[in-house]
Design a protein around this motif. Structure first.
Motif, PDB file in Angstrom:
ATOM      1  N   GLY A   1       2.519   7.676  -6.174  1.00 52.50           N
ATOM      2  CA  GLY A   1       1.720   8.865  -6.439  1.00 52.50           C
ATOM      3  C   GLY A   1       2.485  10.149  -6.186  1.00 52.50           C
ATOM      4  O   GLY A   1       2.226  11.175  -6.817  1.00 52.50           O
TER       5      GLY A   1
ATOM      6  N   TRP B   1       3.778   1.514  -1.355  1.00 55.34           N
ATOM      7  CA  TRP B   1       4.306   1.691  -2.716  1.00 55.34           C
ATOM      8  C   TRP B   1       3.345   2.520  -3.554  1.00 55.34           C
ATOM      9  O   TRP B   1       3.764   3.379  -4.341  1.00 55.34           O
ATOM     10  CB  TRP B   1       4.548   0.338  -3.377  1.00 55.34           C
ATOM     11  CG  TRP B   1       5.954  -0.170  -3.271  1.00 55.34           C
ATOM     12  CD1 TRP B   1       6.401  -1.242  -2.557  1.00 55.34           C
ATOM     13  CD2 TRP B   1       7.119   0.373  -3.924  1.00 55.34           C
ATOM     14  NE1 TRP B   1       7.753  -1.390  -2.701  1.00 55.34           N
ATOM     15  CE2 TRP B   1       8.217  -0.423  -3.542  1.00 55.34           C
ATOM     16  CE3 TRP B   1       7.322   1.454  -4.780  1.00 55.34           C
ATOM     17  CZ2 TRP B   1       9.515  -0.164  -3.993  1.00 55.34           C
ATOM     18  CZ3 TRP B   1       8.618   1.716  -5.233  1.00 55.34           C
ATOM     19  CH2 TRP B   1       9.696   0.914  -4.837  1.00 55.34           C
ATOM     20  N   ARG B   2       2.055   2.278  -3.415  1.00 53.87           N
ATOM     21  CA  ARG B   2       1.064   3.061  -4.177  1.00 53.87           C
ATOM     22  C   ARG B   2       1.109   4.530  -3.758  1.00 53.87           C
ATOM     23  O   ARG B   2       1.044   5.433  -4.604  1.00 53.87           O
ATOM     24  CB  ARG B   2      -0.332   2.470  -3.997  1.00 53.87           C
ATOM     25  CG  ARG B   2      -0.500   1.107  -4.666  1.00 53.87           C
ATOM     26  CD  ARG B   2      -1.952   0.659  -4.694  1.00 53.87           C
ATOM     27  NE  ARG B   2      -2.103  -0.636  -5.334  1.00 53.87           N
ATOM     28  CZ  ARG B   2      -2.229  -0.826  -6.649  1.00 53.87           C
ATOM     29  NH1 ARG B   2      -2.211   0.214  -7.466  1.00 53.87           N
ATOM     30  NH2 ARG B   2      -2.363  -2.039  -7.145  1.00 53.87           N
ATOM     31  N   ARG B   3       1.208   4.762  -2.458  1.00 58.64           N
ATOM     32  CA  ARG B   3       1.317   6.135  -1.981  1.00 58.64           C
ATOM     33  C   ARG B   3       2.578   6.813  -2.520  1.00 58.64           C
ATOM     34  O   ARG B   3       2.538   7.926  -3.046  1.00 58.64           O
ATOM     35  CB  ARG B   3       1.340   6.123  -0.445  1.00 58.64           C
ATOM     36  CG  ARG B   3       1.366   7.497   0.164  1.00 58.64           C
ATOM     37  CD  ARG B   3       2.488   7.774   1.137  1.00 58.64           C
ATOM     38  NE  ARG B   3       3.282   6.734   1.650  1.00 58.64           N
ATOM     39  CZ  ARG B   3       4.583   6.886   1.860  1.00 58.64           C
ATOM     40  NH1 ARG B   3       5.210   8.006   1.517  1.00 58.64           N
ATOM     41  NH2 ARG B   3       5.302   5.916   2.371  1.00 58.64           N
TER      42      ARG B   3
ATOM     43  N   ALA C   1       0.833  -1.203   0.000  1.00 63.45           N
ATOM     44  CA  ALA C   1       0.000   0.000   0.000  1.00 63.45           C
ATOM     45  C   ALA C   1       0.870   1.257   0.000  1.00 63.45           C
ATOM     46  O   ALA C   1       0.545   2.250  -0.677  1.00 63.45           O
ATOM     47  CB  ALA C   1      -0.927  -0.008   1.212  1.00 63.45           C
TER      48      ALA C   1
ATOM     49  N   GLY D   1      -2.683  -7.586  -7.583  1.00 70.80           N
ATOM     50  CA  GLY D   1      -2.081  -6.375  -7.038  1.00 70.80           C
ATOM     51  C   GLY D   1      -0.583  -6.407  -6.861  1.00 70.80           C
ATOM     52  O   GLY D   1      -0.010  -5.461  -6.317  1.00 70.80           O
TER      53      GLY D   1
ATOM     54  N   TRP E   1       2.216  -2.344 -11.891  1.00 78.33           N
ATOM     55  CA  TRP E   1       1.287  -3.205 -11.154  1.00 78.33           C
ATOM     56  C   TRP E   1       0.765  -4.283 -12.102  1.00 78.33           C
ATOM     57  O   TRP E   1      -0.379  -4.279 -12.518  1.00 78.33           O
ATOM     58  CB  TRP E   1       0.159  -2.369 -10.561  1.00 78.33           C
ATOM     59  CG  TRP E   1       0.671  -1.360  -9.581  1.00 78.33           C
ATOM     60  CD1 TRP E   1       0.935  -0.047  -9.820  1.00 78.33           C
ATOM     61  CD2 TRP E   1       1.023  -1.607  -8.217  1.00 78.33           C
ATOM     62  NE1 TRP E   1       1.433   0.549  -8.692  1.00 78.33           N
ATOM     63  CE2 TRP E   1       1.499  -0.378  -7.689  1.00 78.33           C
ATOM     64  CE3 TRP E   1       0.981  -2.734  -7.399  1.00 78.33           C
ATOM     65  CZ2 TRP E   1       1.922  -0.256  -6.375  1.00 78.33           C
ATOM     66  CZ3 TRP E   1       1.411  -2.608  -6.089  1.00 78.33           C
ATOM     67  CH2 TRP E   1       1.875  -1.384  -5.588  1.00 78.33           C
TER      68      TRP E   1
ATOM     69  N   ALA F   1       3.436  -6.287  -8.033  1.00 77.60           N
ATOM     70  CA  ALA F   1       4.084  -5.347  -8.944  1.00 77.60           C
ATOM     71  C   ALA F   1       5.561  -5.664  -9.079  1.00 77.60           C
ATOM     72  O   ALA F   1       6.127  -6.477  -8.347  1.00 77.60           O
ATOM     73  CB  ALA F   1       3.906  -3.919  -8.426  1.00 77.60           C
TER      74      ALA F   1
END
Length: 357
Positions: free
Chosen positions: A74, A69-71, A67, A137, A83, A139
């Motif tokens: 961005g 990594w997604r932040r 999670a 999900g 991903w 990556a």
């Protein structure tokens, strides 16, 4: 006055630490013995996942870091996170089913897929299995490029990067670590974070701190570039393979690679032959180069994060799953260093736990 923090090591962990510390307002100096990006990071298969690793606390840490990594992606678009999802069938059927059931019970979005769907996910597998498990999900990332992007973003926030600056030992005054000794003299800081991979134990030993780590070798092969042949990560029995952004098929006996045992050329040729048999369109592609990495791993296999033996001015981060865990560990360590608040997910990962000292 901002807190002055030295980060020793500029691999993916050190780079994440530097960026999170700089963002939190610290005055950051990154000291790297080699070129930016470190050594182990360059030789990583770079799988971002929570599919590998026990026990449950380690799974939860990895899931949280996915999670993060997604932040992070961005905030720093140049990280280039893909991903792509992962296809897993590298265990015997009963063991694979039990493994997937355990992960599903822990909240992992892993699902069983049959041969027809496997062919849709990875149409270029020459001999797809009857069934596998897919995690949408998961990556991959190009590890050196990601570390460099983090370092560049840290520098943009005011961090100083000192490449080719080996640390000879940690500097200590009256029982407190006060910086690092380099060939140019002492660099002082309020806090010193050792994230130096395989060199971590030796540096800690210079101030009388013991941390037992191993550095197993892992060889990965890199093919010549090819058009797109794989959509995501493929974990097959005895062969894990992915395709990089520039088209190379990167493979190991597993995601960590195997110890070549003084016969790297033979192992690399065998792996490349397996890749060319496994992936349609890869025949004759050929091996471009291979990498040999040494994975810094605490003696019990799990991450070590925090103040070893409670030493003031000193913090360390050592972990095998550096690419997966970099965003979470960078965030958690920066928060603890700047505020004293330790994230509950780190409860079982103290560097002075039994078995490591």
């Amino acid at each position: 006055m901002p807190k002055r923090v030295i980060v020793v090591g500029s691999g993916i962990i050190g780079a994440s630490l530097a960026w999170h510390l700089a963002k939190a307002g610290a005055e950051v100096v990154v000291v790297e013995a080699e070129q930016p990006g470190g050594l182990a990071t360059r030789a990583s298969w770079a799988w971002i996942n929570a599919s590998w690793g026990n026990p449950a606390p380690y799974f939860r840490l990895r899931l949280r870091s996915m999670a993060e990594w997604r932040r992070l992606a961005g905030e720093i678009p140049d990280l280039g996170v893909n991903w792509c999802g992962g296809l897993i069938y590298d265990l015997p059927e009963a063991e694979l089913d039990a493994y997937a059931a355990e992960r599903a019970a822990w909240g992992h979005p892993i699902r069983r897929v049959g041969r027809a769907e496997i062919a849709e996910i990875e149409p270029n597998l020459a001999d797809p299995p009857l069934h596998a498990y897919h995690v949408e999900g998961e990556a991959m990332v190009e590890p050196l490029a990601a570390a460099e992007a983090l370092l560049q973003s840290a520098v943009a926030l005011g961090a100083e990067l000192l490449p080719e600056t080996p640390v000879r030992w940690l500097a200590e005054e009256h029982g407190r670590v006060v910086g690092v000794m380099t060939e140019e003299g002492v660099i002082h800081a309020d806090e010193t974070v050792v994230a130096a991979g395989a060199a971590t134990a030796q540096l800690l030993d210079s101030v009388g701190v013991t941390l037992r780590i191993s550095t197993p070798a892992g060889l990965l092969t890199h093919s010549n570039p090819a058009p797109k042949l794989l959509n995501g990560l493929v974990m097959a029995p005895g062969l894990h393979v992915r395709q990089t952004a520039e088209g190379r098929l990167v493979a190991g006996t597993d995601f960590a690679g195997a110890d070549p045992e003084d016969n790297a050329e033979a192992l690399a040729a065998d792996l490349q032959a397996k890749v060319e048999t496994m992936v349609r369109g890869a025949a004759g592609l050929g091996l471009d180069f291979c990498t040999l990495g040494f994975r810094p791993t605490p003696a019990d296999g799990w991450s070590a994060i925090g103040r070893p033996q409670g030493r003031t001015g000193l913090y360390t981060v050592v972990t095998h799953s550096g690419v997966t865990l970099a965003p979470a560990l960078g965030l958690f360590a920066a928060t603890e260093i700047m505020t004293g608040e330790r994230d509950p997910l780190l409860a079982t990962f103290a560097p002075d736990r039994p078995g490591l000292t």
